[in-house]
Scaffold this active site. Structure first.
Site, PDB file in Angstrom:
ATOM      1  N   CYS A 136       3.045  62.897  14.339  1.00 40.82           N
ATOM      2  CA  CYS A 136       3.026  62.228  15.644  1.00 40.82           C
ATOM      3  C   CYS A 136       3.828  63.033  16.669  1.00 40.82           C
ATOM      4  O   CYS A 136       4.871  63.608  16.341  1.00 40.82           O
ATOM      5  CB  CYS A 136       3.607  60.818  15.495  1.00 40.82           C
ATOM      6  SG  CYS A 136       3.820  59.927  17.043  1.00 40.82           S
ATOM      7  N   CYS A 139       7.932  61.461  19.233  1.00 47.75           N
ATOM      8  CA  CYS A 139       9.375  61.706  19.146  1.00 47.75           C
ATOM      9  C   CYS A 139       9.646  63.197  18.990  1.00 47.75           C
ATOM     10  O   CYS A 139       8.905  63.906  18.307  1.00 47.75           O
ATOM     11  CB  CYS A 139       9.988  60.948  17.964  1.00 47.75           C
ATOM     12  SG  CYS A 139       9.995  59.152  18.167  1.00 47.75           S
ATOM     13  N   CYS A 232       5.450  52.045  14.282  1.00 45.82           N
ATOM     14  CA  CYS A 232       6.255  52.936  15.122  1.00 45.82           C
ATOM     15  C   CYS A 232       7.694  52.429  15.132  1.00 45.82           C
ATOM     16  O   CYS A 232       7.965  51.318  15.604  1.00 45.82           O
ATOM     17  CB  CYS A 232       5.696  52.979  16.539  1.00 45.82           C
ATOM     18  SG  CYS A 232       6.665  54.009  17.667  1.00 45.82           S
ATOM     19  N   GLN A 329      11.333  49.533  33.282  1.00 43.21           N
ATOM     20  CA  GLN A 329      12.023  50.380  32.308  1.00 43.21           C
ATOM     21  C   GLN A 329      11.738  49.907  30.889  1.00 43.21           C
ATOM     22  O   GLN A 329      11.775  48.706  30.602  1.00 43.21           O
ATOM     23  CB  GLN A 329      13.523  50.375  32.570  1.00 43.21           C
ATOM     24  CG  GLN A 329      13.932  51.079  33.855  1.00 43.21           C
ATOM     25  CD  GLN A 329      13.753  52.580  33.774  1.00 43.21           C
ATOM     26  OE1 GLN A 329      13.766  53.174  32.699  1.00 43.21           O
ATOM     27  NE2 GLN A 329      13.576  53.208  34.927  1.00 43.21           N
ATOM     28  N   CYS A 459      13.427  60.617  36.181  1.00 35.16           N
ATOM     29  CA  CYS A 459      13.161  60.700  34.741  1.00 35.16           C
ATOM     30  C   CYS A 459      12.742  62.107  34.331  1.00 35.16           C
ATOM     31  O   CYS A 459      12.322  62.311  33.183  1.00 35.16           O
ATOM     32  CB  CYS A 459      12.070  59.693  34.336  1.00 35.16           C
ATOM     33  SG  CYS A 459      10.482  59.973  35.160  1.00 35.16           S
TER      34      CYS A 459
END
Length: 506
Positions: A136, A139, A232, A329, A459
């Site tokens: 994946c 991350c 997840c 958020q 961000c």
């Protein structure tokens, strides 16, 4: 101020229910096997790069390298002697690794660390089995301790400031409440994936991709391939309880799951996104009801299939109503933390005038409104019409707060922005529109009604640094910069920059 969130809009049929859909395990046909990292042809195709005949590396080649530094985007940097720089995932600075090349360009190569020959003391075993080469892509840093992750992010922010803005500044990335550094290691060197574990279970909004077989999962890094993750670990428990990967989503392009942070009945939403140009799998009916929405995909149709169209959130001492597909958020502690940081950056006083650009559902406007009081004025500018409706309802008890539905660049060009001493901006990842930068420079230089303090919430360190270079070149001064680990286990970081400008003479 809303007291009640609208009732649930629909109910998704669960596997095994009468007239419902079958669990994925009951579907006919074998599951698609994941592509191994060494599948050179497939990896090259996924990367979208052609192999150059004169390239020093080849896709699928294993190269032993020493990792020197960290780079933006979850990469580490290796510089093999006499060869182009290599950007390596799943590694840490100081490590000696075997890097398997996944992409080659004219100036650099990308690779995955498939074997750790000499490991960093900051390395831990990733809690998720899919956080690996070929797995994946959600991350980036599960293989690092939380303090090390924050140090890596701080180094990236400092790099971008130095390279793009010429600002040499020490950066510290602060943990959010609930994600403080774990207790001293007992020797296992592993993050335990259990409820309440720092760094896990924080993501309240997740978009799952759906493959041609109706399997909902997450995409591989720099790939369209959908990984059947099953669960997840960084998703909020409320999202995990919805068990999106456990259903058949044939006919959908993606499924969004979101849970609200306030204590409210059925405070969640499951939205199916369909691409009108995508053909359904033979033998499936797809979703029965469709409605036009603000889908992020071309020709997309969004359908709420379970939960509420609006979620209840609590932050800055208030209850907020936010569209299920609107911006909020994703870390439960981020809205409170960032609104407090903005208030500290601006230090609003009674009677102050405030301009909130890219204001969304009105979070920061709501944080400063009670401080400036009825003698002051707050104006929010937001392009998304649903967010503007939310903002007006959320702050309807503050008559001195107004919201303008407009693109920020257009509002600047049309001259519709009122003068303000204090300015807030929370733009998307692309950063401030150039018109907004020009407006801030001009407003700061205004003699009669100058903008004196600016809180920039960002961000993306690269676009933040780019904009800071323009603003400081236009007369603003970077007074303070705080960085927050609002996205643990990923490379993303949230920053709040405080800029000041002395009133113009005369």
């Amino acid at each position: 101020m809303p007291g009640v969130v609208p009732a649930a809009q629909g109910r998704r049929k669960r596997p095994g229910a009468v007239g419902g859909i079958a669990p994925r395990s009951a579907l006919a046909g074998p599951e698609t096997a994941p592509r191994e990292p060494g599948d050179q042809a497939a990896e090259a195709a996924a990367a979208g790069s052609a192999q150059r005949e004169d390239a020093p590396f080849t896709v699928g080649q294993d190269v032993e390298v020493t990792i020197e530094d960290v780079a933006q985007g979850g990469w580490c940097v290796a510089r093999p002697a006499g060869q182009p720089v290599m950007f390596v995932r799943h590694a840490l600075p100081g490590e000696r690794v075997v890097a398997r090349v996944t992409e080659v360009t004219a100036k650099f190569a990308r690779a995955d660390a498939v074997e750790i020959l000499q490991e960093s003391q900051d390395r831990v075993k990733a809690p998720c089995p899919h956080a690996r080469p070929g797995g994946c892509g959600g991350c980036d840093w599960q293989h690092a301790t939380l303090p090390a992750q924050r140090s890596l992010k701080a180094a990236v922010v400092a790099q971008q400031l130095r390279r793009l803005a010429g600002i040499d500044r020490q950066v510290i990335v602060e943990p959010l409440p609930g994600d403080a550094p774990p207790a001293p290691s007992t020797g296992s060197g592993q993050i335990t994936a259990t409820s309440g574990t720092p760094g896990l279970g924080w993501r309240t909004r997740v978009q799952f991709a759906v493959d041609r077989d109706g399997v909902a999962g997450l995409r591989g890094h720099r790939s369209h391939r959908v990984i059947d993750i099953g669960d997840c670990l960084i998703a909020h428990q409320g999202v995990r309880d919805l068990d999106i990967p456990g259903d058949d989503w044939s006919g959908a392009t993606a499924v969004e799951a979101a849970v609200g942070g306030a204590d409210s009945t059925e405070n969640f939403a499951v939205t199916v996104i369909e691409d009108a140009g995508r053909k359904q799998k033979p033998g499936t009916k797809g979703n029965k009801s469709r409605q036009n929405g603000s889908g992020r995909l071309p020709n997309a149709k969004r359908t709420l299939v379970e939960g509420r169209a609006y979620l209840a959130e609590r932050a800055a001492g208030r209850l907020w109503q936010v569209s299920a597909d609107g911006f909020w958020q994703v870390h439960p502690a981020a809205a409170d933390t960032l609104s407090q940081a903005v208030v500290e950056a601006l230090d609003p006083q009674p009677g102050d005038t405030v301009l909130d650009l890219y204001c969304g559902a009105g979070l920061f406007a709501g944080a400063v409104a009670p401080l400036v009081g009825a003698a002051g004025a707050v104006t929010g500018v937001e392009f998304d019409s649903a967010a503007v409706r939310n903002a007006r309802q959320n702050l309807g008890d503050y008559p001195w707060v107004k919201f303008e539905r407009s693109d920020v660049a257009r509002a600047v060009s049309e001259g519709s922005l009122p003068p303000a001493r204090l300015v807030i901006a929370d733009p998307p990842r692309a950063g401030l529109a150039r018109e907004a930068v020009d407006y801030l420079i001009a407003a700061g230089a205004a003699a009669e009604t100058p903008a004196e303090r600016f809180a920039y919430v960002s961000c993306d360190p690269a676009t933040l640094a780019r904009d800071l270079a323009l603003l400081t070149g236009g007369g603003w001064t970077l007074e303070n910069l705080r960085a927050f680990d609002a996205f643990p286990m990923t490379h993303h970081v949230e920053c709040v920059a405080t800029l000041t400008r002395a009133p113009a003479a005369g």
